[in-house]
Write a protein that holds these residues in place. Structure first.
Motif, PDB file in Angstrom:
ATOM      1  N   SER A  43     -52.072  -6.312 -13.802  1.00 45.94           N
ATOM      2  CA  SER A  43     -50.630  -6.549 -13.700  1.00 45.94           C
ATOM      3  C   SER A  43     -50.102  -7.223 -14.958  1.00 45.94           C
ATOM      4  O   SER A  43     -50.834  -7.948 -15.646  1.00 45.94           O
ATOM      5  CB  SER A  43     -50.328  -7.444 -12.491  1.00 45.94           C
ATOM      6  OG  SER A  43     -50.725  -6.846 -11.291  1.00 45.94           O
ATOM      7  N   VAL A  52     -43.409   5.268 -11.215  1.00 47.77           N
ATOM      8  CA  VAL A  52     -43.688   3.838 -11.084  1.00 47.77           C
ATOM      9  C   VAL A  52     -43.297   3.292  -9.717  1.00 47.77           C
ATOM     10  O   VAL A  52     -43.565   2.124  -9.418  1.00 47.77           O
ATOM     11  CB  VAL A  52     -42.976   3.021 -12.186  1.00 47.77           C
ATOM     12  CG1 VAL A  52     -43.316   3.566 -13.558  1.00 47.77           C
ATOM     13  CG2 VAL A  52     -41.476   2.974 -11.973  1.00 47.77           C
ATOM     14  N   ARG A  85     -45.111   0.562  -7.513  1.00 43.17           N
ATOM     15  CA  ARG A  85     -45.992  -0.255  -8.365  1.00 43.17           C
ATOM     16  C   ARG A  85     -45.201  -1.258  -9.210  1.00 43.17           C
ATOM     17  O   ARG A  85     -45.684  -2.354  -9.481  1.00 43.17           O
ATOM     18  CB  ARG A  85     -46.804   0.646  -9.306  1.00 43.17           C
ATOM     19  CG  ARG A  85     -47.696   1.641  -8.587  1.00 43.17           C
ATOM     20  CD  ARG A  85     -48.622   2.357  -9.568  1.00 43.17           C
ATOM     21  NE  ARG A  85     -47.887   3.150 -10.547  1.00 43.17           N
ATOM     22  CZ  ARG A  85     -47.979   2.979 -11.870  1.00 43.17           C
ATOM     23  NH1 ARG A  85     -48.768   2.069 -12.372  1.00 43.17           N
ATOM     24  NH2 ARG A  85     -47.287   3.766 -12.701  1.00 43.17           N
ATOM     25  N   PHE A  86     -44.003  -0.867  -9.629  1.00 45.62           N
ATOM     26  CA  PHE A  86     -43.169  -1.719 -10.482  1.00 45.62           C
ATOM     27  C   PHE A  86     -41.995  -2.260  -9.674  1.00 45.62           C
ATOM     28  O   PHE A  86     -41.470  -1.580  -8.781  1.00 45.62           O
ATOM     29  CB  PHE A  86     -42.626  -0.929 -11.667  1.00 45.62           C
ATOM     30  CG  PHE A  86     -43.643  -0.518 -12.698  1.00 45.62           C
ATOM     31  CD1 PHE A  86     -45.010  -0.656 -12.476  1.00 45.62           C
ATOM     32  CD2 PHE A  86     -43.222   0.000 -13.906  1.00 45.62           C
ATOM     33  CE1 PHE A  86     -45.938  -0.266 -13.432  1.00 45.62           C
ATOM     34  CE2 PHE A  86     -44.123   0.393 -14.877  1.00 45.62           C
ATOM     35  CZ  PHE A  86     -45.491   0.262 -14.637  1.00 45.62           C
ATOM     36  N   MET A 116     -45.088  -5.355 -13.130  1.00 47.69           N
ATOM     37  CA  MET A 116     -45.855  -4.114 -13.147  1.00 47.69           C
ATOM     38  C   MET A 116     -47.234  -4.367 -12.548  1.00 47.69           C
ATOM     39  O   MET A 116     -48.012  -5.156 -13.091  1.00 47.69           O
ATOM     40  CB  MET A 116     -45.982  -3.594 -14.587  1.00 47.69           C
ATOM     41  CG  MET A 116     -44.655  -3.421 -15.299  1.00 47.69           C
ATOM     42  SD  MET A 116     -44.799  -2.661 -16.924  1.00 47.69           S
ATOM     43  CE  MET A 116     -45.745  -3.908 -17.786  1.00 47.69           C
ATOM     44  N   LEU A 157     -51.524  -1.114 -12.782  1.00 49.73           N
ATOM     45  CA  LEU A 157     -51.253  -0.393 -14.026  1.00 49.73           C
ATOM     46  C   LEU A 157     -52.290   0.677 -14.293  1.00 49.73           C
ATOM     47  O   LEU A 157     -53.476   0.528 -13.951  1.00 49.73           O
ATOM     48  CB  LEU A 157     -51.183  -1.385 -15.188  1.00 49.73           C
ATOM     49  CG  LEU A 157     -49.867  -2.168 -15.269  1.00 49.73           C
ATOM     50  CD1 LEU A 157     -50.017  -3.419 -16.120  1.00 49.73           C
ATOM     51  CD2 LEU A 157     -48.760  -1.294 -15.820  1.00 49.73           C
ATOM     52  N   LYS A 158     -51.811   1.751 -14.913  1.00 50.73           N
ATOM     53  CA  LYS A 158     -52.647   2.903 -15.232  1.00 50.73           C
ATOM     54  C   LYS A 158     -52.612   3.135 -16.744  1.00 50.73           C
ATOM     55  O   LYS A 158     -51.633   2.757 -17.411  1.00 50.73           O
ATOM     56  CB  LYS A 158     -52.114   4.151 -14.525  1.00 50.73           C
ATOM     57  CG  LYS A 158     -51.980   4.018 -13.024  1.00 50.73           C
ATOM     58  CD  LYS A 158     -51.333   5.254 -12.432  1.00 50.73           C
ATOM     59  CE  LYS A 158     -51.155   5.127 -10.929  1.00 50.73           C
ATOM     60  NZ  LYS A 158     -50.513   6.334 -10.357  1.00 50.73           N
ATOM     61  N   ASP A 162     -49.456   4.335 -18.280  1.00 43.74           N
ATOM     62  CA  ASP A 162     -48.327   3.406 -18.418  1.00 43.74           C
ATOM     63  C   ASP A 162     -48.245   2.826 -19.830  1.00 43.74           C
ATOM     64  O   ASP A 162     -47.287   2.114 -20.159  1.00 43.74           O
ATOM     65  CB  ASP A 162     -48.446   2.253 -17.416  1.00 43.74           C
ATOM     66  CG  ASP A 162     -48.311   2.709 -15.978  1.00 43.74           C
ATOM     67  OD1 ASP A 162     -49.095   2.203 -15.135  1.00 43.74           O
ATOM     68  OD2 ASP A 162     -47.443   3.551 -15.692  1.00 43.74           O
ATOM     69  N   THR A 163     -49.237   3.111 -20.648  1.00 44.24           N
ATOM     70  CA  THR A 163     -49.246   2.603 -22.018  1.00 44.24           C
ATOM     71  C   THR A 163     -48.047   3.130 -22.796  1.00 44.24           C
ATOM     72  O   THR A 163     -47.808   4.340 -22.851  1.00 44.24           O
ATOM     73  CB  THR A 163     -50.546   3.012 -22.735  1.00 44.24           C
ATOM     74  OG1 THR A 163     -51.654   2.366 -22.097  1.00 44.24           O
ATOM     75  CG2 THR A 163     -50.512   2.617 -24.205  1.00 44.24           C
ATOM     76  N   VAL A 168     -47.094  -2.398 -24.296  1.00 45.96           N
ATOM     77  CA  VAL A 168     -47.981  -2.517 -23.141  1.00 45.96           C
ATOM     78  C   VAL A 168     -49.105  -1.510 -23.318  1.00 45.96           C
ATOM     79  O   VAL A 168     -48.845  -0.316 -23.490  1.00 45.96           O
ATOM     80  CB  VAL A 168     -47.230  -2.249 -21.822  1.00 45.96           C
ATOM     81  CG1 VAL A 168     -48.218  -2.176 -20.658  1.00 45.96           C
ATOM     82  CG2 VAL A 168     -46.195  -3.333 -21.573  1.00 45.96           C
ATOM     83  N   VAL A 216     -52.712  -0.239 -21.553  1.00 44.72           N
ATOM     84  CA  VAL A 216     -53.572  -0.301 -20.375  1.00 44.72           C
ATOM     85  C   VAL A 216     -54.863   0.437 -20.701  1.00 44.72           C
ATOM     86  O   VAL A 216     -54.845   1.639 -20.983  1.00 44.72           O
ATOM     87  CB  VAL A 216     -52.884   0.323 -19.154  1.00 44.72           C
ATOM     88  CG1 VAL A 216     -53.774   0.150 -17.921  1.00 44.72           C
ATOM     89  CG2 VAL A 216     -51.517  -0.311 -18.925  1.00 44.72           C
TER      90      VAL A 216
END
Length: 122
Positions: A17, A64, A67-68, A83, A86-87, A90-91, A118, A120
């Protein structure tokens, strides 16, 4: 004019997260809707989440949803994006934006922050 400064990005493992913050300054007394967008390398900037000035309504991209969570603290002139789960997909660089009305299109926002990365890892 409104100035927006994002913070809270970083490197996190998949399933982790992060909470992004967007601090607004300038003409913050205006009733701006706020949005979060993201842009991965080689891709278009895409909508992530948005919130009305009152905070009473929120909108999310399907990718999202669940999750967000977007929220805002009007006393602090700050918008947040929590968030979770995260996957790697999501980067991206995440941007906050302010506009006169809530919308899911980037063209509806007048002011943008500089973005926060960000990443991930899998």
């Amino acid at each position: 004019q409104v100035q927006l400064v994002e913070s809270g990005g970083g490197l996190v493992q998949a399933g982790g997260s992060l909470r992004l913050s967007c601090a607004a300054s300038g003409r913050t007394f205006s009733p701006y809707a706020m949005g979060w967008f993201r842009q991965a390398p080689g891709k278009e900037r895409e909508f992530v989440a948005a919130i009305t000035w009152s905070g009473g309504r929120t909108y999310y991209a399907d990718s999202v949803k669940g999750r967000f969570t977007i929220s805002r603290d009007k006393d602090k002139n700050t918008v947040y994006l929590q968030m979770n789960s995260l996957k790697p997909e999501d980067t991206a660089v995440y941007y906050c934006a302010a506009g006169g009305a809530v919308t899911t299109t980037k063209y509806g926002y007048d002011y943008w922050g500089q973005g926060t990365q960000v990443t991930v890892s899998s």
